[in-house]
Design an enzyme around this catalytic site. Structure first.
Site, PDB file in Angstrom:
ATOM      1  N   LYS A  12       0.942  -1.523  -0.174  1.00 54.36           N
ATOM      2  CA  LYS A  12       0.133  -0.185   0.366  1.00 54.36           C
ATOM      3  C   LYS A  12       0.813   1.129   0.281  1.00 54.36           C
ATOM      4  O   LYS A  12       2.089   1.264   0.812  1.00 54.36           O
ATOM      5  CB  LYS A  12      -1.110   0.052   1.788  1.00 54.36           C
ATOM      6  N   LYS A  17       7.993   0.936   1.420  1.00 56.72           N
ATOM      7  CA  LYS A  17       8.388   0.389   0.391  1.00 56.72           C
ATOM      8  C   LYS A  17      10.126   0.576   0.030  1.00 56.72           C
ATOM      9  O   LYS A  17      10.522   0.274   0.011  1.00 56.72           O
ATOM     10  CB  LYS A  17       7.421   0.088  -1.319  1.00 56.72           C
ATOM     11  N   LYS A  43       6.341  10.293  -8.863  1.00 56.68           N
ATOM     12  CA  LYS A  43       7.423  10.721  -7.824  1.00 56.68           C
ATOM     13  C   LYS A  43       8.695  10.966  -7.895  1.00 56.68           C
ATOM     14  O   LYS A  43       9.372  11.676  -7.255  1.00 56.68           O
ATOM     15  CB  LYS A  43       6.903  10.733  -5.964  1.00 56.68           C
ATOM     16  N   ASP A 128      -0.326   0.411  -5.708  1.00 58.99           N
ATOM     17  CA  ASP A 128      -1.364  -0.326  -5.837  1.00 58.99           C
ATOM     18  C   ASP A 128      -1.090  -0.568  -8.224  1.00 58.99           C
ATOM     19  O   ASP A 128      -0.468   0.684  -9.118  1.00 58.99           O
ATOM     20  CB  ASP A 128      -2.959   0.104  -5.687  1.00 58.99           C
TER      21      ASP A 128
END
Lengths: 264, 379
Positions: A12, A17, A43, A128
């Site tokens: 998520k 991550k 990003k 996602d």
């Protein structure tokens, strides 16, 4: 040829991550492995903590300028020789980030041969898998192992479960679940059980530590800035596990009701 | 190196269509477009006449949103059953490439036991020749062409792209389409030059199957010269070497040679293969320098902008193109007479012998009229 690890870390958005990926990359580089990290989020901040807080030019940013791109324009040396690449992408709300990932990975493979010498390639993918483009690392980047990052909270678990459903749909094996703790009750037990039900296992339990944040604020991984800390040891152990893991299987996603039951 | 950023605002040939034509030249039996039903419709139908079935997965709004993997797998199986092809191809479109459809996965899943060429192509490339290259590279992957042929074709395509940028449809930000000069007037002028015993070169430098119609112009001029008994004043150039290129292209060269033979046309200079139109300029230049520099006029048909204009500058130049947007660049190259064979390409698909051209027909009429006038004078 399963000697080269090409992995993707899913989970998520906001679950950690990029932090986890940078620390794994740094830990494995310290072990002497040749490591590459490919950030696939528009990003473009996956590698920032391996580069002392600096941003690097992105593949799509350069393609937009219609310049001829060479390897040296997009592959940068980060901490301890980790090769850093950022895909980049459009501003939020415009264009198509998914197509961007497809184009960037094709470009990277066309101009760079460095990925061929790597022991470990980490794709840091957006939260996602919302469209076909987000599967490009697996389909066109030849990812051979996927990892899922979650905490013991419901929403991250729900997202992780959904990702596993996606992985089984595209026939990709799951090599383990990593718990990035948010200090909720019975967290270790919940994530452990979740992993087992997926027919996988929990590879690491990373406790919530202010130190990680502090290092990132300065633009570093804990491996680089606080190598002797306890949390650095946990990342190192995780890195070793990833490099030595042989076991992986197609995940069996839980039904919504089973997931609810898990956290009750 | 900075890329050329001049924005060209007139629509130009599509790279998806370029892939389709290439697949036809590779003798693919069935090509499946993975995308909306209307994509490349006009050319798909024309190619059908040329012996390649073109099908579509007809992705709709639901397909855009949910993907069209299952539809593609089903259609591959269905096409294999219905048409019994020896070779098949799957061709991408803008929409399937944007949503990240995996052609390869569908081919694996359909599991049919013939070679399937997977072309991941969309229409968003600046040069449509990219579509040809992508098709050829995919063909190499399944062993339909050799590495050497791919190399040769890449060179030819790069040259083709170059000439389009120099003097072709990609040479200006906007090119208005034009029908060129009046065919009747141009035919009369050629007849006049022939009657005045002027020496002329006919340079047929054509792209693949378009040669079936451009050859008719060469034929008509030879017929006029024969009737005026000045055949010795005419030299014929043509790029119909049948020993190079993809199988289908070689066959076209053979067919046109046969047509020339049947009409007793003497081919003085065979300048190359039907796919070498973009690189024949230098050969033509050398030949003219060495052998034909004293000629009075030249008629260049097919891809006239590939022939350097400095060598023909002392001659009266006629050129025949099939591109309405090519008229202006040819005039700018110094060609005095430029005519267009409108809709030439569709008429050259699905044929295997020379087909009548409008200009050829006009010149034959002009010749007939003069012949009648002469008869009347004699009587």
């Amino acid at each position: 040829m399963q000697d080269k690890k090409i992995i993707a870390i899913y989970g998520k958005g906001g679950i950690g991550k990029s932090s986890t990926a940078s620390n794994i990359a740094a830990a494995c580089a310290d072990e002497g492995y040749k490591v590459m990290i490919i950030g696939c989020d528009p990003k473009s901040d996956s590698s920032i903590n391996l580069l002392g807080g600096k941003r690097i030019p992105t593949i799509l940013g350069l393609l937009k300028e219609e310049k001829d791109i060479e390897e040296k324009d997009i592959v940068f040396n980060g901490y301890n020789g980790v090769k850093c690449v950022e895909v980049g992408g459009p501003e939020p709300g415009i264009g198509c980030a998914g197509r961007g990932i497809i184009v960037a990975i094709q470009k990277l493979k066309e101009v760079s041969k460095v990925h061929k010498d790597m022991d470990l390639i980490i794709y840091d993918v957006p939260g996602d898998i919302v469209c076909g483009g987000f599967v490009a690392p697996i389909k066109k980047g030849f990812v051979n192992e996927a990892y899922v990052l979650t905490s013991g909270e419901y929403m991250p678990l729900y997202a992780a479960n959904n990702i596993c459903r996606g992985l089984s749909k595209i026939n990709t094996e799951l090599s383990g679940v990593i718990c990035n703790s948010r200090s909720v009750t019975r967290e270790k037990e919940i994530v452990n059980k979740f992993a087992t039900q997926l027919k996988s296992e929990m590879l690491a339990f990373i406790p919530k530590e202010q130190l990680v944040q502090d290092c990132e604020r300065d633009g570093f991984s804990v491996i680089e800035k606080e190598p002797r800390s306890q949390i650095a040891a946990i990342y190192r152990e995780l890195g070793n596990k990833i490099m030595s893991t042989k076991k992986s299987s197609i995940p069996v996603a839980l039904e919504d009701e089973e997931l609810r039951e898990l956290i009750r | 190196m900075e890329k050329d950023k001049t924005a060209i605002i007139h629509p130009r040939p599509s790279s998806i269509v370029a892939s389709l034509y290439t697949l036809r030249d590779l003798d693919i039996d069935v090509a499946i477009l993975h995308g909306p039903a209307g994509c490349s419709f006009k050319h798909a139908r024309l190619l059908e006449e040329d012996g390649m079935h073109v099908l579509t997965t007809a992705l709709d709004e639901n397909g855009f949103v949910f993907g069209g993997h299952d539809e593609l797998v089903d259609l591959i199986k269905k096409a294999a059953d219905q048409f019994n092809p020896k070779k098949m191809a799957i061709v991408g479109t803008c929409v399937s490439m944007i949503i990240g459809e995996e052609l390869h996965d569908a081919v694996i899943e359909a599991d049919i036991d013939i070679p399937v060429v997977e072309v991941e192509v969309h229409a968003g490339y600046r040069d449509n020749t990219k579509g040809v290259l992508l098709a050829l590279k995919s063909a190499l992957n399944v062993g339909i062409i050799t590495e050497a042929e791919l190399k040769r074709q890449t060179h030819l395509l790069n040259s083709a792209t170059e000439i389009e940028k120099k003097h072709g449809a990609a040479s200006k930000a906007y090119l208005a389409p034009s029908r060129g000069d009046l065919k009747y007037k141009v035919a009369k002028r050629i007849y006049e030059l022939l009657s005045n015993n002027k020496k002329g070169l006919i340079i047929m430098n054509v792209k693949k199957e378009t040669g079936y119609m451009f050859a008719d112009i060469l034929l008509a001029i030879n017929q006029a010269a024969e009737q005026l008994s000045v055949l010795e004043n005419i030299i014929n150039f043509a790029n119909i070497d049948d020993s190079v290129g993809l199988p289908r292209v070689r066959q076209h060269a053979k067919n046109i040679q046969k047509g020339f033979f049947e009409h007793n046309i003497k081919l003085n200079e065979n300048i190359g293969g039907l796919d070498e139109y973009a690189i024949n300029g230098d050969k033509v230049k050398k030949l003219i320098e060495n052998k034909y520099s004293d000629f009075d006029f030249a008629i260049i048909v097919g891809v006239p902008h590939a022939i350097p204009n400095d060598i023909t500058s002392s001659m009266e130049i006629f050129s025949v193109t099939n591109g309405p947007r090519q008229v202006l660049p040819l005039k700018e190259m110094g060609h005095e007479h430029v005519i267009v064979e409108i809709d030439l390409h569709p008429k050259t698909l699905g044929v295997s012998s020379i087909v009548e051209s409008e200009f050829g027909a006009t010149l034959r009429e002009v010749t007939k009229d003069h012949k009648m006038e002469k008869c009347l004078e004699l009587n």
